[in-house]
Design a protein around this motif. Structure first.
Motif, PDB file in Angstrom:
ATOM      1  N   ARG A 176       0.833  -1.208   0.000  1.00 34.88           N
ATOM      2  CA  ARG A 176       0.000   0.000   0.000  1.00 34.88           C
ATOM      3  C   ARG A 176       0.862   1.250   0.000  1.00 34.88           C
ATOM      4  NH1 ARG A 176      -4.382   1.527   4.752  1.00 34.88           N
ATOM      5  NH2 ARG A 176      -5.209   3.428   3.806  1.00 34.88           N
ATOM      6  N   ALA A 177       1.897   1.263   0.839  1.00 33.78           N
ATOM      7  CA  ALA A 177       2.788   2.428   0.903  1.00 33.78           C
ATOM      8  C   ALA A 177       3.507   2.635  -0.417  1.00 33.78           C
ATOM      9  CB  ALA A 177       3.795   2.253   2.041  1.00 33.78           C
ATOM     10  N   ALA A 178       4.024   1.536  -0.997  1.00 35.24           N
ATOM     11  CA  ALA A 178       4.726   1.657  -2.275  1.00 35.24           C
ATOM     12  C   ALA A 178       3.786   2.154  -3.362  1.00 35.24           C
ATOM     13  CB  ALA A 178       5.324   0.302  -2.667  1.00 35.24           C
ATOM     14  N   GLY A 179       2.540   1.673  -3.338  1.00 33.96           N
ATOM     15  CA  GLY A 179       1.569   2.117  -4.333  1.00 33.96           C
ATOM     16  C   GLY A 179       1.278   3.605  -4.220  1.00 33.96           C
ATOM     17  N   VAL A 180       1.158   4.089  -2.989  1.00 31.21           N
ATOM     18  CA  VAL A 180       0.898   5.522  -2.777  1.00 31.21           C
ATOM     19  C   VAL A 180       2.058   6.348  -3.321  1.00 31.21           C
ATOM     20  CG1 VAL A 180       0.647   7.320  -1.030  1.00 31.21           C
ATOM     21  CG2 VAL A 180      -0.609   5.167  -0.794  1.00 31.21           C
ATOM     22  N   VAL A 181       3.289   5.910  -3.027  1.00 32.71           N
ATOM     23  CA  VAL A 181       4.452   6.662  -3.496  1.00 32.71           C
ATOM     24  C   VAL A 181       4.523   6.639  -5.023  1.00 32.71           C
ATOM     25  CG1 VAL A 181       6.973   6.746  -3.488  1.00 32.71           C
ATOM     26  CG2 VAL A 181       5.728   6.279  -1.375  1.00 32.71           C
ATOM     27  N   ARG A 182       4.307   5.466  -5.642  1.00 27.92           N
ATOM     28  CA  ARG A 182       4.354   5.387  -7.105  1.00 27.92           C
ATOM     29  C   ARG A 182       3.309   6.295  -7.735  1.00 27.92           C
ATOM     30  NH1 ARG A 182       5.077  -0.240  -6.314  1.00 27.92           N
ATOM     31  NH2 ARG A 182       2.866  -0.573  -6.734  1.00 27.92           N
ATOM     32  N   GLU A 183       2.079   6.251  -7.214  1.00 27.15           N
ATOM     33  CA  GLU A 183       1.013   7.084  -7.774  1.00 27.15           C
ATOM     34  C   GLU A 183       1.318   8.568  -7.608  1.00 27.15           C
ATOM     35  OE1 GLU A 183      -2.509   5.799  -5.831  1.00 27.15           O
ATOM     36  OE2 GLU A 183      -2.553   3.838  -6.803  1.00 27.15           O
ATOM     37  N   THR A 184       1.880   8.931  -6.471  1.00 29.63           N
ATOM     38  CA  THR A 184       2.220  10.341  -6.248  1.00 29.63           C
ATOM     39  C   THR A 184       3.314  10.791  -7.196  1.00 29.63           C
ATOM     40  OG1 THR A 184       1.635  10.094  -3.902  1.00 29.63           O
ATOM     41  CG2 THR A 184       2.925  12.026  -4.516  1.00 29.63           C
ATOM     42  N   ILE A 185       4.325   9.931  -7.396  1.00 28.47           N
ATOM     43  CA  ILE A 185       5.416  10.274  -8.312  1.00 28.47           C
ATOM     44  C   ILE A 185       4.893  10.457  -9.730  1.00 28.47           C
ATOM     45  CG2 ILE A 185       7.513   9.367  -9.392  1.00 28.47           C
ATOM     46  CD1 ILE A 185       8.261   8.139  -6.712  1.00 28.47           C
ATOM     47  N   GLU A 186       3.939   9.627 -10.131  1.00 26.75           N
ATOM     48  CA  GLU A 186       3.408   9.722 -11.487  1.00 26.75           C
ATOM     49  C   GLU A 186       2.690  11.044 -11.745  1.00 26.75           C
ATOM     50  OE1 GLU A 186       0.962   6.328 -11.971  1.00 26.75           O
ATOM     51  OE2 GLU A 186       2.645   4.904 -12.123  1.00 26.75           O
ATOM     52  N   THR A 187       2.195  11.691 -10.688  1.00 25.60           N
ATOM     53  CA  THR A 187       1.480  12.957 -10.863  1.00 25.60           C
ATOM     54  C   THR A 187       2.432  14.156 -10.895  1.00 25.60           C
ATOM     55  OG1 THR A 187       1.163  13.313  -8.479  1.00 25.60           O
ATOM     56  CG2 THR A 187      -0.503  11.998  -9.635  1.00 25.60           C
ATOM     57  N   LEU A 188       3.700  13.935 -10.604  1.00 29.01           N
ATOM     58  CA  LEU A 188       4.652  15.044 -10.549  1.00 29.01           C
ATOM     59  C   LEU A 188       5.045  15.490 -11.951  1.00 29.01           C
ATOM     60  CD1 LEU A 188       7.043  13.702  -7.754  1.00 29.01           C
ATOM     61  CD2 LEU A 188       5.247  15.419  -7.504  1.00 29.01           C
ATOM     62  N   PRO A 189       5.481  16.730 -12.116  1.00 33.99           N
ATOM     63  CA  PRO A 189       6.019  17.184 -13.407  1.00 33.99           C
ATOM     64  C   PRO A 189       7.231  16.351 -13.798  1.00 33.99           C
ATOM     65  CG  PRO A 189       5.589  19.049 -11.949  1.00 33.99           C
ATOM     66  CD  PRO A 189       5.426  17.819 -11.119  1.00 33.99           C
ATOM     67  N   LEU A 190       7.521  16.309 -15.093  1.00 34.12           N
ATOM     68  CA  LEU A 190       8.612  15.487 -15.603  1.00 34.12           C
ATOM     69  C   LEU A 190       9.933  15.846 -14.936  1.00 34.12           C
ATOM     70  CD1 LEU A 190       9.711  13.398 -17.568  1.00 34.12           C
ATOM     71  CD2 LEU A 190       9.898  15.202 -19.294  1.00 34.12           C
ATOM     72  N   HIS A 191      10.204  17.130 -14.720  1.00 38.14           N
ATOM     73  CA  HIS A 191      11.467  17.547 -14.106  1.00 38.14           C
ATOM     74  C   HIS A 191      11.612  16.958 -12.710  1.00 38.14           C
ATOM     75  CE1 HIS A 191      14.342  20.226 -12.078  1.00 38.14           C
ATOM     76  NE2 HIS A 191      14.855  20.427 -13.278  1.00 38.14           N
ATOM     77  N   ASP A 192      10.521  16.949 -11.942  1.00 36.93           N
ATOM     78  CA  ASP A 192      10.579  16.389 -10.586  1.00 36.93           C
ATOM     79  C   ASP A 192      10.756  14.873 -10.623  1.00 36.93           C
ATOM     80  OD1 ASP A 192      10.332  18.866  -9.451  1.00 36.93           O
ATOM     81  OD2 ASP A 192       8.177  18.715  -9.093  1.00 36.93           O
ATOM     82  N   ARG A 193      10.065  14.209 -11.569  1.00 37.69           N
ATOM     83  CA  ARG A 193      10.224  12.751 -11.682  1.00 37.69           C
ATOM     84  C   ARG A 193      11.668  12.394 -12.034  1.00 37.69           C
ATOM     85  NH1 ARG A 193       5.474  12.856 -14.918  1.00 37.69           N
ATOM     86  NH2 ARG A 193       6.622  11.971 -16.665  1.00 37.69           N
ATOM     87  N   MET A 194      12.262  13.166 -12.938  1.00 33.74           N
ATOM     88  CA  MET A 194      13.654  12.898 -13.302  1.00 33.74           C
ATOM     89  C   MET A 194      14.575  13.129 -12.119  1.00 33.74           C
ATOM     90  SD  MET A 194      14.005  14.453 -17.149  1.00 33.74           S
ATOM     91  CE  MET A 194      15.724  13.946 -17.214  1.00 33.74           C
ATOM     92  N   LEU A 195      14.321  14.184 -11.333  1.00 28.02           N
ATOM     93  CA  LEU A 195      15.140  14.452 -10.156  1.00 28.02           C
ATOM     94  C   LEU A 195      15.059  13.298  -9.164  1.00 28.02           C
ATOM     95  CD1 LEU A 195      16.843  16.236  -8.310  1.00 28.02           C
ATOM     96  CD2 LEU A 195      14.736  17.411  -7.608  1.00 28.02           C
ATOM     97  N   ILE A 196      13.855  12.788  -8.925  1.00 25.43           N
ATOM     98  CA  ILE A 196      13.688  11.679  -7.988  1.00 25.43           C
ATOM     99  C   ILE A 196      14.399  10.434  -8.499  1.00 25.43           C
ATOM    100  CG2 ILE A 196      11.987  10.060  -7.068  1.00 25.43           C
ATOM    101  CD1 ILE A 196      10.077  12.381  -6.725  1.00 25.43           C
ATOM    102  N   ARG A 197      14.248  10.147  -9.782  1.00 27.90           N
ATOM    103  CA  ARG A 197      14.883   8.940 -10.320  1.00 27.90           C
ATOM    104  C   ARG A 197      16.404   9.056 -10.322  1.00 27.90           C
ATOM    105  NH1 ARG A 197      11.461   6.418 -15.371  1.00 27.90           N
ATOM    106  NH2 ARG A 197       9.526   6.045 -14.270  1.00 27.90           N
TER     107      ARG A 197
END
Length: 278
Positions: A176-197
């Motif tokens: 459940r926790a991993a799913g919440v984090v994945r879903e939240t990351i998917e809603t972020l702008p591309l620049h933020d997703r790239m920074l996290i990755r």
């Protein structure tokens, strides 16, 4: 030129090549953005191993086009398995093969697939393409193996029942926790997703991530703090507090903490985000 410098200097060219490959493949919007992110990470993965293979014998744009096309093909196979056209589609020719690929492998609607086929084969009208569709055999996605959790076993020894129940609850909360984090990351702008990755998934320092992203280093520290705070708030809204997540990680039961930061290629980003954000 060092591979890292080659990537940073030619980042606009990389993005144009990726956009062109996506456009020709029919990828749009979020799908195109996700693949663009995956392709860029593949180019910098393993200390820029792909770019180290560039010897300058051909224009860099041509080299990148071949690489990105192969990456897209590999991504399709990873997500949907290797696909082969039916015998009827092969008898119908390239248009029928493309139509079957769009509707069966990519899951597009018939109307959308017809438009794409007609753009590639303008000599065909809608009636002709529908005729091809009517002759194609009905195909279903191939079955995939799924693992059964331990708590689904019919017989459990009395002395292990409590342990099994606790383990099942831990897996449930982890997923459940991993799913919440994945879903939240998917809603972020591309620049933020790239920074996290780059920082969490790839283990890059903030300085290295700043160079790849072409931005100043200092603001990224505050941005990372804001992103961690946003992820922590998303967990708390779903009833998963940081203390609960910390207990699970401390117990070593973090198999379900897969945030998909590297498409399953690297385990380094499985629970680092939550650990740093607690």
């Amino acid at each position: 030129m060092h591979p890292e410098e080659l990537f940073s200097t030619n980042l606009p060219l990389v993005e144009r090549v990726i956009a062109g490959v996506c456009r020709r493949a029919g990828l749009r919007d979020a799908d195109a953005e996700d693949f663009a992110s995956t392709a860029k990470f593949a180019l910098i993965e393993n200390d820029y191993a792909i770019l180290r293979g560039y010897e300058g014998r051909a224009p860099l744009g041509a080299f990148l086009t071949v690489v990105v096309q192969r990456l897209l093909s590999r991504e399709w196979i990873r997500l949907r398995g290797r696909w082969h056209p039916s015998a009827e589609a092969e008898r119908g020719g390239p248009a029928a093969i493309l139509l079957e690929k769009l509707t069966v492998r990519e899951g597009r609607s018939l109307d959308e697939a017809i438009d794409i086929v007609r753009s590639v084969h303008p000599s065909l009208d809608r009636v002709a393409v529908r005729g091809l569709a009517d002759r194609l055999p009905q195909r279903f996605p191939r079955p995939r193996l799924v693992s059964l959790s331990d708590d689904e076993q019919p017989f459990v020894a009395p002395d292990t029942a409590d342990a099994r129940a606790n383990e099942a609850e831990t897996r449930r909360v982890s997923a459940r926790a991993a799913g919440v984090v994945r879903e939240t990351i998917e809603t972020l702008p591309l620049h933020d997703r790239m920074l996290i990755r780059l920082h969490f998934g790839g283990g890059m320092s903030v300085a290295d991530a700043a160079r790849v992203l072409g931005t100043a280093q200092r603001p990224l520290y505050r941005r990372i703090e804001a992103l961690l705070r946003q992820l922590r708030q998303a967990l708390e809204r779903e009833g998963v507090g940081s203390a609960v997540v910390g207990d699970i990680i401390s117990a070593g039961s973090s198999e379900s903490f897969d945030f998909g930061l590297w498409g399953g290629k690297s385990p380094s980003g499985r629970h680092t985000i939550v650990a740093e954000g607690t």
